[in-house]
Design a protein around this motif. Structure first.
Motif, short mmCIF file in Angstrom:
data_model
loop_
_atom_site.label_atom_id
_atom_site.label_comp_id
_atom_site.label_asym_id
_atom_site.label_seq_id
_atom_site.Cartn_x
_atom_site.Cartn_y
_atom_site.Cartn_z
N LYS A 1 -48.55 13.89 20.57
CA LYS A 1 -48.87 12.54 20.10
C LYS A 1 -49.92 12.56 19.01
O LYS A 1 -49.85 11.80 18.04
CB LYS A 1 -49.39 11.70 21.28
N LEU A 2 -50.92 13.43 19.17
CA LEU A 2 -52.02 13.49 18.21
C LEU A 2 -51.69 14.34 16.99
O LEU A 2 -52.46 14.38 16.03
CB LEU A 2 -53.28 14.03 18.90
N GLY A 3 -50.58 15.05 17.04
CA GLY A 3 -50.19 15.88 15.90
C GLY A 3 -51.02 17.14 15.75
O GLY A 3 -51.25 17.63 14.65
N ILE A 4 -51.49 17.69 16.90
CA ILE A 4 -52.30 18.91 16.86
C ILE A 4 -51.75 19.90 17.88
O ILE A 4 -50.89 19.55 18.69
CB ILE A 4 -53.79 18.62 17.17
N THR A 5 -52.24 21.15 17.83
CA THR A 5 -51.80 22.15 18.81
C THR A 5 -52.55 21.96 20.12
O THR A 5 -53.61 21.32 20.17
CB THR A 5 -52.06 23.57 18.30
N ARG A 6 -52.00 22.53 21.17
CA ARG A 6 -52.69 22.44 22.47
C ARG A 6 -54.05 23.11 22.43
O ARG A 6 -55.03 22.60 22.99
CB ARG A 6 -51.83 23.09 23.57
N GLN A 7 -54.14 24.25 21.71
CA GLN A 7 -55.43 24.94 21.62
C GLN A 7 -56.46 24.07 20.92
O GLN A 7 -57.62 24.00 21.32
CB GLN A 7 -55.26 26.26 20.88
N THR A 8 -56.04 23.37 19.84
CA THR A 8 -56.95 22.47 19.15
C THR A 8 -57.39 21.34 20.07
O THR A 8 -58.57 20.95 20.08
CB THR A 8 -56.28 21.89 17.89
N LEU A 9 -56.44 20.83 20.86
CA LEU A 9 -56.78 19.78 21.82
C LEU A 9 -57.82 20.26 22.82
O LEU A 9 -58.81 19.56 23.09
CB LEU A 9 -55.51 19.32 22.55
N TYR A 10 -57.63 21.48 23.37
CA TYR A 10 -58.60 22.02 24.32
C TYR A 10 -59.98 22.15 23.66
O TYR A 10 -61.02 21.82 24.27
CB TYR A 10 -58.14 23.40 24.82
N ASN A 11 -59.99 22.64 22.41
CA ASN A 11 -61.28 22.82 21.71
C ASN A 11 -61.99 21.49 21.50
O ASN A 11 -63.20 21.38 21.66
CB ASN A 11 -61.04 23.50 20.37
N LYS A 12 -61.21 20.46 21.14
CA LYS A 12 -61.81 19.15 20.90
C LYS A 12 -62.31 18.53 22.21
O LYS A 12 -63.37 17.91 22.24
CB LYS A 12 -60.80 18.23 20.21
N MET A 13 -61.55 18.71 23.29
CA MET A 13 -61.99 18.20 24.58
C MET A 13 -63.28 18.87 25.03
O MET A 13 -64.18 18.23 25.58
CB MET A 13 -60.88 18.41 25.63
#
Length: 454
Positions: free
Chosen positions: A437-449
């Motif tokens: 949905k956010l247009g990013i990779t799962r790893q990027t999502l984990y890093n941002k969280m």
């Protein structure tokens, strides 16, 4: 499967002897006395190896007939292995045939074991050629997946026209490009458009999310590693720099690259070589570099967080993308584009954007830019229970229009945090769905969280 053999010789005794010898060794043996039916036989059968006589017409011993049919076979299928059959006195002609593409030649009278060995070797070459062709096709298909034909960039505003003029001028060069702009403005699309218009467009554009690579995996990810370089290095690995060789390397979110790792990137860009972790052998790389960031790199340089020499290296040309709020009617063009897309996806074909909703879209500040607009339209389509989408369908905050020179009501990081939290709620914690949905990779999502303490 065992190889299939085609024999062409005008001597019936030779044909019979070869057929009897080879039938037990190979899956299928086809014998032809007249080469005129050769191409028809190739069309009807899966032929791997052709045994081809050098001469067919009585009294002719120039070898030209054999050379002619050799060329015809290779024109039909360059992967077929052709073994010439020749008399001792025609060795020179047979060598000429090899230079023109034949696999090898055998002399009459032949040694059975040597003949069978030659055919097996020719069959292995045929198999290798077919595997190479298959790999090339797979590679071409992979390239189409990784960098499909450029999507049309939507925008008629003066700001976007200036950007596209810059893209056209820069794309045909190999100059390093830095794309700047707020989150969600479409920096990766611009990078893809530059690659698509460049001389490297038949090769890969390899994207690296610099914010998603941990420091411990940085060298392995970008430069690759040799087998045994560390505990889990069970085989050699090609890094992103090598993978992008002859193509384009897109370093997204380069402003997030830690200061301690910047010298390694700078060295690779300056020397145009990389050395895999655990190896001492430098590997030349030929890349076109495109970088992107939503951060002020000059400010980071002043604060000692970004190397000035690296900044000089990556921004031969800088393209600044305007935020969506400065693109005027492009907002409506994009809204209609995404509406058409999601009407089909969710089978709600009659939906239209009402006049009031259009005014609301034009007067909203769009802190998340095009990405936020896309999500707003998708949400409106999913929840729509009437044909006309009104202002309430888009759940936009009121009175958030930016005035000239003003800034977002909230910091971008805070807005990004809220978007992530909202997506996590909507997707019930499904990380893959949230990342998509956010247009990013799962790893990027984990890093941002992790960064935002979510």
């Amino acid at each position: 499967m065992k190889p299939e053999i085609l024999i062409i010789d005008d001597n019936e005794n030779v044909l019979t002897a070869l057929e009897m010898l080879l039938q037990s060794e190979f899956d299928k043996v086809i014998a032809l006395k007249n080469p005129n039916s050769l191409l028809s036989a190739l069309q009807k059968n899966r032929v791997d190896v052709v045994l081809l006589d050098m001469n067919f017409t009585a009294g002719m011993n120039t070898g030209n007939e054999g050379l002619y049919w050799l060329r015809r076979i290779l024109e039909y299928d360059p992967a077929i292995s052709v073994v010439m059959i020749t008399a001792y006195g025609d060795v020179e002609l047979a060598v000429k045939a090899v230079k023109e593409g034949a696999f090898d030649f055998i002399l009459k009278p032949w040694d059975n074991n040597k003949l069978i060995g030659t055919i097996h070797a020719a069959s292995k070459l045929r198999k290798s050629r077919l595997e190479t062709i298959s790999l090339r096709r797979s590679n071409d298909q992979l390239k189409q997946v990784l960098h499909p034909v450029s999507r049309k960039l939507i925008g008629q505003s003066e700001a976007m026209q200036r950007v596209m003029e810059m893209v056209k001028k820069v794309a045909v060069t190999d100059a390093n490009v830095l794309i700047t702009g707020e989150n969600g403005t479409g920096k990766e699309l611009i990078a893809a458009e530059i690659h698509h218009r460049s001389k490297r467009n038949n090769e890969l554009m390899v994207t690296v999310d610099m914010g998603a690579i941990s420091e411990t995996l940085f060298e392995s990810e970008l430069f690759g590693h040799a087998k045994g370089a560390f505990t889990d290095a069970r085989e050699n690995r090609t890094g992103k720099f090598e993978l992008a060789n002859k193509g384009t390397l897109f370093l997204d979110e380069i402003g997030n690259l830690p200061l301690s790792l910047q010298p390694k990137v700078l060295s690779a860009l300056q020397n145009r070589t990389v050395t895999r972790l655990g190896s001492n052998t430098p590997i030349p790389v030929d890349i076109r570099l495109i970088s992107a960031t939503n951060r002020n790199l000059e400010k980071l340089v002043a604060e000692g967080l970004f190397r000035q020499d690296l900044l000089y290296r990556i921004n031969t040309i800088t393209i600044e993308l305007p935020p969506l709020r400065e693109r005027g009617n492009d907002i409506l063009l994009l809204a209609e584009f995404y509406l058409d897309k999601y009407k089909i996806k969710y089978e709600k074909y009659g939906l239209k954007i009402g006049r009031g909703a259009k005014n609301a879209l034009l007067n909203y500040s769009w802190p998340g830019n095009v990405r936020e607009l896309q999500h707003a339209v998708e949400k409106a389509v999913i929840l729509a229970d009437k044909t006309i989408l009104d202002e309430d369908s888009f759940s936009l905050e009121r009175n958030t229009k930016f005035s000239k020179g003003s800034y977002p009501v909230k910091p971008l990081d805070e807005m990004e945090k809220e978007m992530i939290k909202a997506c996590l709620r909507n997707e019930k914690g499904n990380m893959s769905a949230v990342a998509k949905k956010l247009g990013i990779t799962r790893q990027t999502l984990y890093n941002k969280m992790k960064r935002y303490g979510i």
